[in-house]
Design a protein around this motif. Structure first.
Motif, PDB file in Angstrom:
ATOM      1  N   SER A 173       3.580 -12.007   1.926  1.00 36.94           N
ATOM      2  CA  SER A 173       3.315 -12.628   3.255  1.00 36.94           C
ATOM      3  C   SER A 173       3.071 -11.464   4.171  1.00 36.94           C
ATOM      4  O   SER A 173       2.071 -11.864   5.107  1.00 36.94           O
ATOM      5  CB  SER A 173       5.044 -12.713   3.694  1.00 36.94           C
ATOM      6  OG  SER A 173       5.504 -13.746   2.785  1.00 36.94           O
ATOM      7  N   ILE A 174       3.059 -10.292   3.979  1.00 35.53           N
ATOM      8  CA  ILE A 174       2.548  -9.483   4.568  1.00 35.53           C
ATOM      9  C   ILE A 174       1.051  -8.958   4.506  1.00 35.53           C
ATOM     10  O   ILE A 174       0.405  -9.168   5.402  1.00 35.53           O
ATOM     11  CB  ILE A 174       3.216  -7.833   4.637  1.00 35.53           C
ATOM     12  CG1 ILE A 174       4.620  -7.875   5.236  1.00 35.53           C
ATOM     13  CG2 ILE A 174       2.313  -6.777   5.186  1.00 35.53           C
ATOM     14  CD1 ILE A 174       5.478  -6.846   4.721  1.00 35.53           C
ATOM     15  N   HIS A 175       0.792  -9.034   3.272  1.00 33.27           N
ATOM     16  CA  HIS A 175      -0.642  -8.830   2.916  1.00 33.27           C
ATOM     17  C   HIS A 175      -1.687 -10.074   3.179  1.00 33.27           C
ATOM     18  O   HIS A 175      -2.505  -9.770   3.636  1.00 33.27           O
ATOM     19  CB  HIS A 175      -0.822  -8.825   1.336  1.00 33.27           C
ATOM     20  CG  HIS A 175      -0.153  -7.367   0.847  1.00 33.27           C
ATOM     21  ND1 HIS A 175      -0.204  -6.920  -0.522  1.00 33.27           N
ATOM     22  CD2 HIS A 175       0.191  -6.161   1.392  1.00 33.27           C
ATOM     23  CE1 HIS A 175       0.248  -5.662  -0.492  1.00 33.27           C
ATOM     24  NE2 HIS A 175       0.519  -5.319   0.493  1.00 33.27           N
ATOM     25  N   ALA A 176      -0.913 -11.271   3.084  1.00 34.76           N
ATOM     26  CA  ALA A 176      -1.732 -12.607   3.425  1.00 34.76           C
ATOM     27  C   ALA A 176      -2.026 -12.696   5.114  1.00 34.76           C
ATOM     28  O   ALA A 176      -2.770 -12.992   5.357  1.00 34.76           O
ATOM     29  CB  ALA A 176      -0.822 -13.848   3.301  1.00 34.76           C
ATOM     30  N   SER A 177      -1.132 -11.962   5.754  1.00 36.80           N
ATOM     31  CA  SER A 177      -1.136 -11.842   7.399  1.00 36.80           C
ATOM     32  C   SER A 177      -2.200 -10.854   7.694  1.00 36.80           C
ATOM     33  O   SER A 177      -2.581 -10.778   8.698  1.00 36.80           O
ATOM     34  CB  SER A 177       0.061 -11.749   7.825  1.00 36.80           C
ATOM     35  OG  SER A 177       0.684 -10.560   7.730  1.00 36.80           O
ATOM     36  N   ILE A 178      -2.278  -9.649   6.964  1.00 37.78           N
ATOM     37  CA  ILE A 178      -3.141  -8.515   7.449  1.00 37.78           C
ATOM     38  C   ILE A 178      -4.543  -8.456   6.876  1.00 37.78           C
ATOM     39  O   ILE A 178      -5.480  -8.286   7.359  1.00 37.78           O
ATOM     40  CB  ILE A 178      -2.373  -7.123   6.956  1.00 37.78           C
ATOM     41  CG1 ILE A 178      -1.070  -7.113   7.634  1.00 37.78           C
ATOM     42  CG2 ILE A 178      -3.324  -5.857   6.960  1.00 37.78           C
ATOM     43  CD1 ILE A 178      -0.468  -6.081   7.282  1.00 37.78           C
ATOM     44  N   TYR A 179      -4.618  -8.926   5.263  1.00 40.55           N
ATOM     45  CA  TYR A 179      -5.760  -8.842   4.728  1.00 40.55           C
ATOM     46  C   TYR A 179      -6.727 -10.136   4.556  1.00 40.55           C
ATOM     47  O   TYR A 179      -6.155 -10.912   3.941  1.00 40.55           O
ATOM     48  CB  TYR A 179      -5.574  -8.162   3.135  1.00 40.55           C
ATOM     49  CG  TYR A 179      -4.978  -6.654   3.248  1.00 40.55           C
ATOM     50  CD1 TYR A 179      -5.716  -5.871   3.783  1.00 40.55           C
ATOM     51  CD2 TYR A 179      -3.678  -6.706   2.738  1.00 40.55           C
ATOM     52  CE1 TYR A 179      -4.863  -4.567   3.753  1.00 40.55           C
ATOM     53  CE2 TYR A 179      -3.098  -5.391   2.801  1.00 40.55           C
ATOM     54  CZ  TYR A 179      -3.663  -4.286   3.227  1.00 40.55           C
ATOM     55  OH  TYR A 179      -3.090  -2.981   3.535  1.00 40.55           O
ATOM     56  N   ALA A 180      -7.891 -10.171   5.021  1.00 40.31           N
ATOM     57  CA  ALA A 180      -8.531 -11.351   5.205  1.00 40.31           C
ATOM     58  C   ALA A 180      -8.890 -11.901   3.701  1.00 40.31           C
ATOM     59  O   ALA A 180      -8.590 -13.210   3.651  1.00 40.31           O
ATOM     60  CB  ALA A 180     -10.023 -10.904   5.712  1.00 40.31           C
TER      61      ALA A 180
END
Length: 94
Positions: free
Chosen positions: A60-67
């Motif tokens: 969830s964090i990675h999907a919101s940060i990393y394009a």
């Protein structure tokens, strides 16, 4: 998710870190788009609840940060939305 990455479910379920990102995307999408709780998700993947909880949190964090990951998740959601018979609309919920 397996269709998007061109792998089989058996390969995704193999022990080890090879498909960790793919499993985590599955955990997150199932968690956010179904009524299944983490215990039920663990039984689908034969993983520990802590593994699933951590995977959901990280993805969830990675999907919101990393394009790149965000685009992969959106593409996977698009595949899910084209399943037949269509049971419900898959979303990316923040």
């Amino acid at each position: 998710t397996c269709q998007y990455f061109g792998i089989t479910r058996a390969l995704m379920d193999m022990p080890g870190k090879t498909c960790t990102k793919i499993r985590r995307i599955c955990y997150m999408l199932i968690s956010k788009n179904t009524d299944l709780n983490q215990t039920e998700i663990t039984s689908l993947f034969n993983k520990s609840r802590s593994n699933v909880a951590r995977g959901i949190e990280l993805m969830s964090i990675h999907a919101s940060i990393y394009a790149p990951i965000s685009h992969e998740v959106k593409d996977i959601v698009e595949i899910c939305n084209n399943f037949t018979p269509k049971q419900y609309e898959w979303l990316i919920l923040n």
